[in-house]
Each structure stands twice: as C-alpha cells, then as structure tokens.
Design an enzyme around this catalytic site. Structure first.
Site, PDB file in Angstrom:
ATOM      1  N   HIS A  23      20.618   1.307  -4.540  1.00  0.00           N
ATOM      2  CA  HIS A  23      21.503   0.355  -5.062  1.00  0.00           C
ATOM      3  C   HIS A  23      21.458  -1.082  -4.341  1.00  0.00           C
ATOM      4  CE1 HIS A  23      24.117   2.674  -7.611  1.00  0.00           C
ATOM      5  NE2 HIS A  23      23.708   3.486  -6.845  1.00  0.00           N
ATOM      6  N   GLY A 112      18.558  11.783 -12.400  1.00  0.00           N
ATOM      7  CA  GLY A 112      18.414  10.576 -11.438  1.00  0.00           C
ATOM      8  C   GLY A 112      16.873  10.304 -11.308  1.00  0.00           C
ATOM      9  N   SER A 114      14.886   8.934 -13.712  1.00  0.00           N
ATOM     10  CA  SER A 114      14.682   7.755 -14.584  1.00  0.00           C
ATOM     11  C   SER A 114      13.963   8.246 -15.900  1.00  0.00           C
ATOM     12  CB  SER A 114      14.059   6.657 -13.706  1.00  0.00           C
ATOM     13  OG  SER A 114      14.848   6.129 -13.149  1.00  0.00           O
ATOM     14  N   ASP A 160      13.484   1.144 -11.775  1.00  0.00           N
ATOM     15  CA  ASP A 160      13.256   2.114 -12.659  1.00  0.00           C
ATOM     16  C   ASP A 160      12.019   1.984 -13.507  1.00  0.00           C
ATOM     17  OD1 ASP A 160      15.258   3.286 -11.131  1.00  0.00           O
ATOM     18  OD2 ASP A 160      16.398   3.482 -12.914  1.00  0.00           O
ATOM     19  N   TYR A 210      28.420   2.899 -12.188  1.00  0.00           N
ATOM     20  CA  TYR A 210      27.399   2.028 -11.720  1.00  0.00           C
ATOM     21  C   TYR A 210      27.655   0.635 -12.171  1.00  0.00           C
ATOM     22  CZ  TYR A 210      22.477   0.484 -11.327  1.00  0.00           C
ATOM     23  OH  TYR A 210      21.468  -0.441 -10.850  1.00  0.00           O
TER      24      TYR A 210
HETATM   25  C1  GLA Z   1      19.493   3.269 -11.124  1.00  0.00           C
HETATM   26  C2  GLA Z   1      19.178   1.940 -11.802  1.00  0.00           C
HETATM   27  C3  GLA Z   1      18.331   1.281 -10.788  1.00  0.00           C
HETATM   28  C4  GLA Z   1      18.751   1.221  -9.446  1.00  0.00           C
HETATM   29  C5  GLA Z   1      19.353   2.654  -8.831  1.00  0.00           C
HETATM   30  C6  GLA Z   1      19.976   2.666  -7.652  1.00  0.00           C
HETATM   31  O1  GLA Z   1      18.486   4.132 -11.092  1.00  0.00           O
HETATM   32  O2  GLA Z   1      18.477   1.932 -12.953  1.00  0.00           O
HETATM   33  O3  GLA Z   1      17.922  -0.185 -11.304  1.00  0.00           O
HETATM   34  O4  GLA Z   1      20.069   0.386  -9.164  1.00  0.00           O
HETATM   35  O5  GLA Z   1      20.205   3.394  -9.951  1.00  0.00           O
HETATM   36  O6  GLA Z   1      19.264   2.244  -6.723  1.00  0.00           O
END
Ligand code: GLA
Length: 375
Positions: A23, A112, A114, A160, A210
């Site tokens: 974050h 988580g 991606s 990501d 988020y």
């Molecule tokens: C998600 C978002 C990223 C990043 C993370 C937290 O994966 O897509 O851009 O902010 O959360 O680190």
C-alpha cells in the site's frame, strides 16, 4: 472447442507476490515484488474480422467483442478485463486487429496474487503481438493499470501490472513507483524458502475498502503538504513525520505512519537481500504485517490467524499478508527442507481456528511477459 494448438502465438504474463512494500505504490514509494510462474496465458490468432472472440480453458463461456464498441462491455461477467485492456491499448494509439483468443488462467482468482493484472497484461501483449507490433513492456503495464482503474473501478497503483509485465526469472524488482526506475535484485534466500499460502476467504469488500485507503492517504498528503516540501507521502522521512503527525486526525495519522515506515522497511529489506541477511528480511516482513494489521487495517481475522500460526512454527522467520489485503495470500520465510512439515502444520492450525481451508501454492519466480510463436 478451440484447441491451443490451432493458435499462432502463445502470450503469457505473470501473477506476482509482493515481498514487502504494501500500500505504498500509490503513495510514490518503492516496492519489492516478484513475478510468479503462475500465469495467465493467451493463445491468439488473427481472424480477419472486426471482432475479438474470447474463450476460456476453464469456463464454458464465449464472448465476442466488437473492436469499435469496446466501451460497452463493462457489465460482462467474463471478458470485461479483456475489453477494458483492449480499449485502453487502443486509446493509447495502438492498432487492434480482430482475433480469436483462448485464455488460460493459472493465477488463482481472488488470491491477492494479481490474476487481474496477469489477465490485463497478457491480453494487451497478445493484441499487440497479433497486430504485428513490437511493444514496450512498461507501456503495456501502464495501459493495463488504466484498464483496472477505469474499467474495473479499482484505483490501483502500478506495482501489479509492472511486476506482471517486467518480471525476470529469479529476480525481485525494487520498483520506484514515482519514477518507474527498477533495480532487479536476485532472490537468494540462503537457508530459507518462500511459502505462499492462500487463506481462501472470499473478499468481496476489498475493492471499495482499497479505494477508501487510497483516498485516506491522499487526504493525509493534502494536509502534510502544507507543512512539508513533498511531492508524495513516500517523500516523508520518519523524523519529519514525527514532527508533523499531530496535524493529522487519528485515522489519517495511522495510515500515513504505515506508509512512512513501510517505505523505510523496503529500503532495509533491499539492503538485507543484497547482504544475504535473510533473518533481517524475516523481521521486516513481520513488522510489515503488523503495521498493515494495526495501522493500515487491511488484514482481517483469517489472514491474521494464518500469519500468527506461521510465526508460531519454529522453521518460520517471517510471515505477512501480501497484496491488497482483506484476504488472499500470505508469504512466509521458512527454513529450507522444512517447508513440507511447515505447510502441513499451517493448514491444520488454520483449519482449527477458522471456517476455511487454506491452500499452499508452489511457484517459481519467473519472467513477466513471454511471447512464443506456436505455428
Ligand atoms: C493491490 C494493487 C496494487 C497495490 C497493492 C497493495 O494489489 O493493485 O497497486 O496497491 O494492492 O500494495
């Protein structure tokens, strides 16, 4: 059913783990992710029409997207990420050609890790490849990020999509999210290995939470900027922060404190990796999770149980939630040769204390986008 062997190209992009730096990408900080061998693969061939036809290896659905009406597919259950990605690539000035795509996603959804970035990045790379274009991986990542933001409504940072596009085998990426400078660091964990565990809790509130966190950091920045000469929250040193923290209401203070300290931890973690000090990396990973839990409040009961259980095992020197949070995967640094015993213990301990069954994924750190001609 279309068979993978009938396609002209095989284009893949990776899911990712974030070792540390959570974050802070959207606050202009440095992050330390790595691309995984869990990938979304797109088999693609041109079809001479004005349509992108999509099918999946794991779904019975089939979707056709008209290249001239790509704004209209936001509501699709499947195919919306592909439509958004194609739209953003076209808006960036690239030519789209009609094609057939078979999508094969090996990044677990909602983990988580991606999966969405892997889908967006591989789809854009596939569209560019089938149009005969040499593409720039960073531009692909930026367009994929726009698709996530504007089409999927998640106001995400660049981590990501960058990791998914630009990953390198065996390497972590120390990515400066303000400048997009990236230093590749070998992931050499000495006597340890990385274990990835999914807490398998659905996290439907994640996207709105988020976006809420992101707005909170923007509010904190707007206040602190009046006092400090900064261009983003990540510019603030811990000393500066201790002088100005009183300007912030409590919740914003907690969020900003996480960001400022997490930025320091990333620098220290990169240094620890360069020096082969994996025990220090483990301690920083633990502190990162504790800060996400107590200050940033993006963990939750199940991820905290998983992390606590991992840390209670003698082979584990650090464990934290990776990615956007509110569920998904943890990473744990575990003594080499003990991963199997650790996983066995962890899955049982977690099942005893929650109503979910966790899963461990076995993946290597791998290249981001790959393109192969198949016929
Ligand atoms: C998600 C978002 C990223 C990043 C993370 C937290 O994966 O897509 O851009 O902010 O959360 O680190």
């Amino acid at each position: 059913m279309m068979d993978a062997k009938h396609f002209e190209y095989k284009v893949a992009a990776s899911g990712r783990v974030n070792i540390i730096g959570e974050h802070i990408d959207y606050c202009g900080g440095k992050v330390l992710p790595a691309a995984l061998s869990l990938k979304n693969t797109v088999y693609v061939r041109p079809n001479g029409t004005n349509t992108i036809n999509i099918s999946w290896t794991t779904l019975p659905d089939k979707v056709s997207l008209d290249i001239d009406r790509l704004e209209e597919y936001r509501g699709l259950k499947y195919g919306n990420y592909q439509a958004g990605s194609a739209l953003m690539w076209r808006r960036a000035g690239h030519r789209l050609v009609g094609c057939d795509m078979l999508q094969d996603c090996k990044v677990p959804f909602g983990s988580g890790l991606s999966s969405s970035a892997a889908i967006e990045v591989s789809t854009i790379a596939a569209l560019a490849t089938v149009a005969g274009e040499q593409f720039d991986n960073v531009e692909v990542a930026l367009c994929a990020q726009s698709a996530e933001r504007e089409y999927a409504g998640v106001n995400c940072g660049i981590m990501d999509q960058y990791a998914s596009a630009c990953g390198k085998k065996g390497m972590a990426m120390l990515l400066d999210c303000k400048t997009l400078d990236c230093e590749y660091l070998p992931v050499e964990l000495g006597g340890y290995e990385l274990v990835i565990t999914d807490c398998c809790k659905p996290h439907s509130l994640a996207d709105s939470k988020y976006n809420e966190r992101r707005s909170e950091t923007e509010e904190a920045f707007a206040i602190l900027q009046k006092q400090l000469d900064i261009t983003c929250l990540a510019d603030i040193t811990p000393v500066q922060f201790s002088r100005c923290a009183h300007m912030l209401p409590q919740v914003l203070r907690m969020r900003a404190e996480h960001v400022v300290n997490e930025c320091q931890r990333v620098q220290m973690a990169a240094q620890a990796m360069r020096a082969g000090n994996i025990e220090l990396l483990g301690r920083l990973i633990n502190r990162s999770h504790d800060s996400l839990k107590n200050l940033y409040q993006t963990t939750g009961f199940e991820p905290d149980v998983l992390v606590d259980a991992a840390r209670n095992h003698p082979a584990c020197i650090g464990s934290r939630l990776t990615g956007g949070g509110f569920g998904g995967c943890t990473i744990s640094l575990v003594k080499k040769g003990m991963a199997e015993e650790f996983e066995d213990y962890l899955l049982k301990a977690y099942a005893r204390r929650t109503s979910y069954n966790a899963v461990c994924y076995h993946a290597e750190i791998s290249d981001g986008i790959t393109v192969e001609k198949t016929v």
